[in-house]
Design a protein around this motif. Structure first.
Motif, mmCIF file in Angstrom:
data_model
loop_
_atom_site.group_PDB
_atom_site.id
_atom_site.type_symbol
_atom_site.label_atom_id
_atom_site.label_comp_id
_atom_site.label_asym_id
_atom_site.label_seq_id
_atom_site.Cartn_x
_atom_site.Cartn_y
_atom_site.Cartn_z
ATOM 1 N N LEU A 126 -5.151 11.403 2.071
ATOM 2 C CA LEU A 126 -5.977 10.935 3.189
ATOM 3 C C LEU A 126 -7.350 10.503 2.690
ATOM 4 C CD1 LEU A 126 -5.119 13.518 5.984
ATOM 5 C CD2 LEU A 126 -4.335 11.157 5.757
ATOM 6 N N TYR A 155 0.839 -1.198 0.000
ATOM 7 C CA TYR A 155 0.000 0.000 0.000
ATOM 8 C C TYR A 155 0.874 1.249 0.000
ATOM 9 C CZ TYR A 155 -3.742 -3.026 1.700
ATOM 10 O OH TYR A 155 -4.669 -4.008 1.847
ATOM 11 N N GLU A 156 0.622 2.143 -0.899
ATOM 12 C CA GLU A 156 1.233 3.465 -0.835
ATOM 13 C C GLU A 156 0.193 4.450 -1.345
ATOM 14 O OE1 GLU A 156 2.977 6.024 0.419
ATOM 15 O OE2 GLU A 156 4.657 4.603 0.320
ATOM 16 N N LEU A 201 3.673 5.165 -5.655
ATOM 17 C CA LEU A 201 5.080 4.811 -5.489
ATOM 18 C C LEU A 201 5.957 6.051 -5.713
ATOM 19 C CD1 LEU A 201 5.400 1.413 -7.410
ATOM 20 C CD2 LEU A 201 4.805 1.831 -5.017
ATOM 21 N N ARG A 221 -1.634 16.221 0.070
ATOM 22 C CA ARG A 221 -1.697 15.431 1.309
ATOM 23 C C ARG A 221 -3.140 15.150 1.699
ATOM 24 N NH1 ARG A 221 2.576 17.130 5.637
ATOM 25 N NH2 ARG A 221 2.395 18.904 4.223
ATOM 26 N N ARG A 222 -3.986 16.168 1.573
ATOM 27 C CA ARG A 222 -5.405 15.940 1.897
ATOM 28 C C ARG A 222 -6.021 14.920 0.950
ATOM 29 N NH1 ARG A 222 -8.206 21.397 1.559
ATOM 30 N NH2 ARG A 222 -10.056 20.096 1.786
ATOM 31 N N GLU A 241 -7.230 7.257 0.507
ATOM 32 C CA GLU A 241 -6.998 6.071 1.317
ATOM 33 C C GLU A 241 -8.314 5.532 1.871
ATOM 34 O OE1 GLU A 241 -3.561 4.757 4.444
ATOM 35 O OE2 GLU A 241 -4.328 6.792 4.524
ATOM 36 N N ALA A 242 -9.210 6.440 2.211
ATOM 37 C CA ALA A 242 -10.495 5.996 2.737
ATOM 38 C C ALA A 242 -11.446 5.566 1.622
ATOM 39 C CB ALA A 242 -11.132 7.104 3.573
ATOM 40 N N VAL A 243 -11.141 5.926 0.371
ATOM 41 C CA VAL A 243 -12.011 5.538 -0.737
ATOM 42 C C VAL A 243 -11.585 4.186 -1.292
ATOM 43 C CG1 VAL A 243 -12.680 6.088 -3.106
ATOM 44 C CG2 VAL A 243 -12.680 7.874 -1.356
ATOM 45 N N ASP A 244 -10.302 4.031 -1.587
ATOM 46 C CA ASP A 244 -9.853 2.757 -2.182
ATOM 47 C C ASP A 244 -8.405 2.434 -1.810
ATOM 48 O OD1 ASP A 244 -8.507 4.572 -3.709
ATOM 49 O OD2 ASP A 244 -8.881 3.577 -5.611
ATOM 50 N N MET A 245 -7.894 3.032 -0.754
ATOM 51 C CA MET A 245 -6.586 2.719 -0.185
ATOM 52 C C MET A 245 -5.396 3.175 -1.030
ATOM 53 S SD MET A 245 -7.514 1.192 2.589
ATOM 54 C CE MET A 245 -6.041 0.397 3.214
ATOM 55 N N ALA A 246 -5.244 2.647 -2.211
ATOM 56 C CA ALA A 246 -4.013 2.866 -2.972
ATOM 57 C C ALA A 246 -4.211 2.339 -4.382
ATOM 58 C CB ALA A 246 -2.843 2.152 -2.304
ATOM 59 N N GLN A 276 -15.151 15.011 -4.530
ATOM 60 C CA GLN A 276 -15.519 14.663 -3.154
ATOM 61 C C GLN A 276 -14.894 15.637 -2.165
ATOM 62 O OE1 GLN A 276 -14.927 10.551 -2.177
ATOM 63 N NE2 GLN A 276 -16.342 9.842 -3.725
#
Lengths: 493, 493
Positions: free
Chosen positions: B352, B159-160, B164, B348-349, B355-360, B202
């Motif tokens: 965040l 996960y990143e 990458l 950065r936002r 990551e909550a939508v589909d991680m990576a 979003q």
């Protein structure tokens, strides 16, 4: 953005006495962070304007600005021009940078302590925040086989919003083998389980809808529901599922959707029995609610000879159970493939929605997942052998170094849920960071800032690393026990 | 779900005389679909209850139920229990099933006509709905190189959320080479351009926010904005960008965000000049709006020796221009990799949030994209050579078979925007389906059901297939011209 609001005066009262350290803004940021972490300051609470908090605290506005900036950098505050600032949780940090050896861990309490904000994640730092393993041994072979298939696709546009037919067939066959007859048109391939759940919430949850969640549960599921404005209805599952309670809550709260991890629950590791499964599906039926069954860990039983309970979908007559599957834990997280099993009409609606969200999932990853699923028994055997050894190493170390902690040995999944016996998980997490271990405190898994006596301990790292991690946790725990909370817990706003 | 509502009586009036065919429900469904397609029935309009429409039409409720079911199957209606049914558009169908040879096309008006609902997509059917090509020649080499790198990652969690680091560096370097200094922490790798835009909406668009869109524009961008409840402010760009008009609308409508495809605009193919770029960024600044620049087609200029205008971000001083890039059109759509360039704090936002939508995003796809971007000049040269030949074949066929249609020859991108000279695009699209060609009518690219005199013609298929497609379009057009619209256009509800 948020309906909750805390005034400058209220927040100052919640903060109590902020230690007079220099720089003061850093201390202020740390204390606000603590309020967010242990749930005393609810998530998505709008923060006071900088001048209001400055006035209430008797400090300069610059100081508050700097503290808010720090919190924003750390992800505990989000802001938008015109909408102000509100509290938030930074997601669990997980990294896919070239796999670093977790080094043979320098003496845990030696050379120097790491400041939390600047913990060097190389140099012996152990990350227990991330419950996900590397790829299995046959991965390289699967990649080679998939790559050989790729030219059949790469001449075309490469979009298939429902997922490659070849993969959907294999997934459908997997359900059939578990006793749930499934056609490929009931499967929608997604970009991971989180993406699957996000799609489902976008389709099925509107602002104010009551959604039942387990407490504790997977934090990113809570995040997705919060973003939809769902009204969360948590039911405690620390001691297992109480179906009578769950059925009652479902009816009373007019729950529209319930999210459950019945197969090696995240984070408790529990496995729901067949009677409870039947009762849960029945409760959903009576409440006219949909039941989302997250089976991310379902294939990760530790004893492959143990009988497996039938999937929740097996108890469903009316298309009420929607199942989420994932490649991330069983196969590899870097693949970004998950799926949804639903009725064919619902699957079709999901395909239309997903196409407008992100079009389709990557073709090569789907081909790799297909190859791996065709050999899933090999993968399961490898995972079981590795995880059992690591679970046992972790459990032995805990019994030795932290005999006061309580836990149930999980029969599957990848993490152990430890009860500390005192509501200090957030403090422990902060202290552990200074000792070189990252651990996620219980409240992160709760919908409402409780679970302060729990931490989740994944066992995906090698046994010796886990043993060192527990040594460090024990040292951090002694520190927390020795220095009880300095500030009294103020009233909840 | 929707604020618009059409009553049974109103819908019956809109429908006018429904042809008395058998089964009647099919005719009814077809007529409602036509209303949706040409925009007379606005999207997300709540449909009347079945019994109300049945009463207004004087048919049985079963008939209306069957018609709604058909429309739901086709994606023109969505429903949810308790919330009723509302109008919708099925997304453009694109397929990644093993690349089928588009066959040497049987005599276009021969053997039999295909019914629209059952058009056999094998058997000579030509899909001009999809403007996206197969992978470039060096694809296989890039996959091999990326696969060789994969073991460096597959031992870790994979996960990143930001993407990458190695890929973000190459992407940042690409911007720098185009005159926009960029650091890797300004780049967020996404799961395609649509995913990038969804994330941006979003984060930045709330219900009722005014968002400027070009008319015509990319349909899925409209879909994402509609789902956020944005108030769409369309500006016509059929004849190019009128910056004075755009600046005025931005200010007057208090636009919060503007979405532009300045580089080989989709679907018109136009390229915005440098003066207009400066003026557009300046207008966004004055209106205090963000400007989302979709550069999906930016690298697809047909004349590689032609000077390229500077990216919109080059005219930006204040972090106001957010750029979307994509691998899908230049490299391959099956990779599902896109990216966002923004300021570092905004990036950065976004991390965040994503990551909550589909991680990576998938690791292997990112590695492949990196390899391809390192050799992007080879890819651009290949694309330019192929696309110029296909564009010219399409244009020549149009001039020969449909001399009344007007178009500007695009200097880049992958599609040609044809003006028919009569508002019959939806009828043409329906007729073309019977002749074995799928073509997307203009209204799909508009925010408000206009553009009935336009169709988009992608030139990603081989020249001989394009020539056959135009022959069929010409036949369909003759049919539409011969049989003018039977029903008068009723008033807009």
């Amino acid at each position: 953005m948020s309906t909750r609001y805390v005034s400058g005066v209220q927040l100052a009262r919640l903060l109590g006495e902020v230690p007079h350290e220099r720089p003061f803004y850093a201390a202020l940021a740390r204390e606000v962070r603590a309020l967010v972490l242990d749930g005393r300051l609810a998530l998505r609470t709008r923060l006071p304007a900088e001048r209001d908090l400055a006035g209430a605290l008797g400090v300069s506005r610059t100081t508050v600005t700097a503290a808010y900036d720090r919190l924003r950098d750390e992800g505990f505050v989000e802001s938008r021009q015109g909408a102000g600032s509100w509290t938030a949780l930074p997601p669990t940090k997980m990294t896919a940078s070239p796999a670093r050896e977790v080094p043979s861990v320098s003496p845990p309490f030696g050379a120097g302590r790491f400041g939390m904000a600047h913990a060097p994640e190389g140099a012996g730092f152990i990350d227990l925040g991330c419950a996900t393993p590397g790829a299995p041994r046959i991965f390289e072979e699967a990649v080679a086989a998939a790559t050989a298939e790729l030219p059949r696709y790469s001449g075309g546009p490469g979009y298939e919003p429902a997922g490659l037919a070849e993969l959907r067939e294999v997934i459908a066959d997997g359900y059939a083998a578990r006793g749930v007859p499934t056609r490929p048109d009931q499967i929608v391939v997604t970009t991971g389980a989180q993406h699957a759940f996000t799609l489902l919430t976008q389709m099925m949850v509107d602002t104010g809808d009551a959604v039942m969640v387990e407490r504790p549960t997977y934090p990113h599921a809570l995040g997705a529901l919060r973003r939809r404005g769902a009204r969360l209805v948590p039911v405690g599952v620390n001691e297992g599922w109480d179906l009578e309670l769950i059925a009652g809550s479902m009816r009373q709260a007019a729950v529209r959707l319930a999210y459950t991890v019945a197969d090696f629950h995240n984070p408790t590791g529990r496995l729901m029995g067949e009677d409870d499964r039947a009762a849960l599906v029945d409760a959903a039926r009576r409440a006219d609610a949909f039941l989302v069954a997250d089976e991310t860990f379902a294939e990760l039983g530790h004893d492959l000879s143990a009988p497996r309970p039938a999937p929740l979908a097996a108890f469903d007559q009316g298309g009420r159970v929607i199942t989420i599957g994932s490649a991330s834990k069983l196969l590899w997280g870097g693949l970004r493939i998950g799926w949804i099993r639903a009725t064919a009409p619902l699957a079709r609606r999901l395909v239309l929605l997903r196409e407008a969200v992100d079009m389709a999932s990557p073709v090569l990853d789907q081909l790799i997942v297909r190859e791996l699923l065709l050999r899933v028994d090999e993968v399961r055997a490898e995972r079981a052998a590795t995880l059992v050894a690591r679970r046992d190493a972790l459990a032995a170390a805990l019994r030795e170094d932290l005999p006061g902690w309580r836990f149930t040995l999980p029969d599957g999944g990848m993490s152990l849920w430890a009860r500390l016996g005192a509501p200090v998980a957030t403090l422990l997490s902060e202290a552990a960071g200074r000792y070189g271990v990252r651990v996620v405190p219980g409240p992160v898994f709760g919908a409402d800032g409780v679970l302060e006596d729990c931490v989740r301990l994944p066992y995906v790292l090698p046994p010796d690393v886990l043993r060192t991690a527990v040594e460090r946790l024990a040292a951090a725990y002694r520190e927390v026990e020795a220095a009880p909370v300095a500030r009294p817990l103020p009233a909840y706003v």
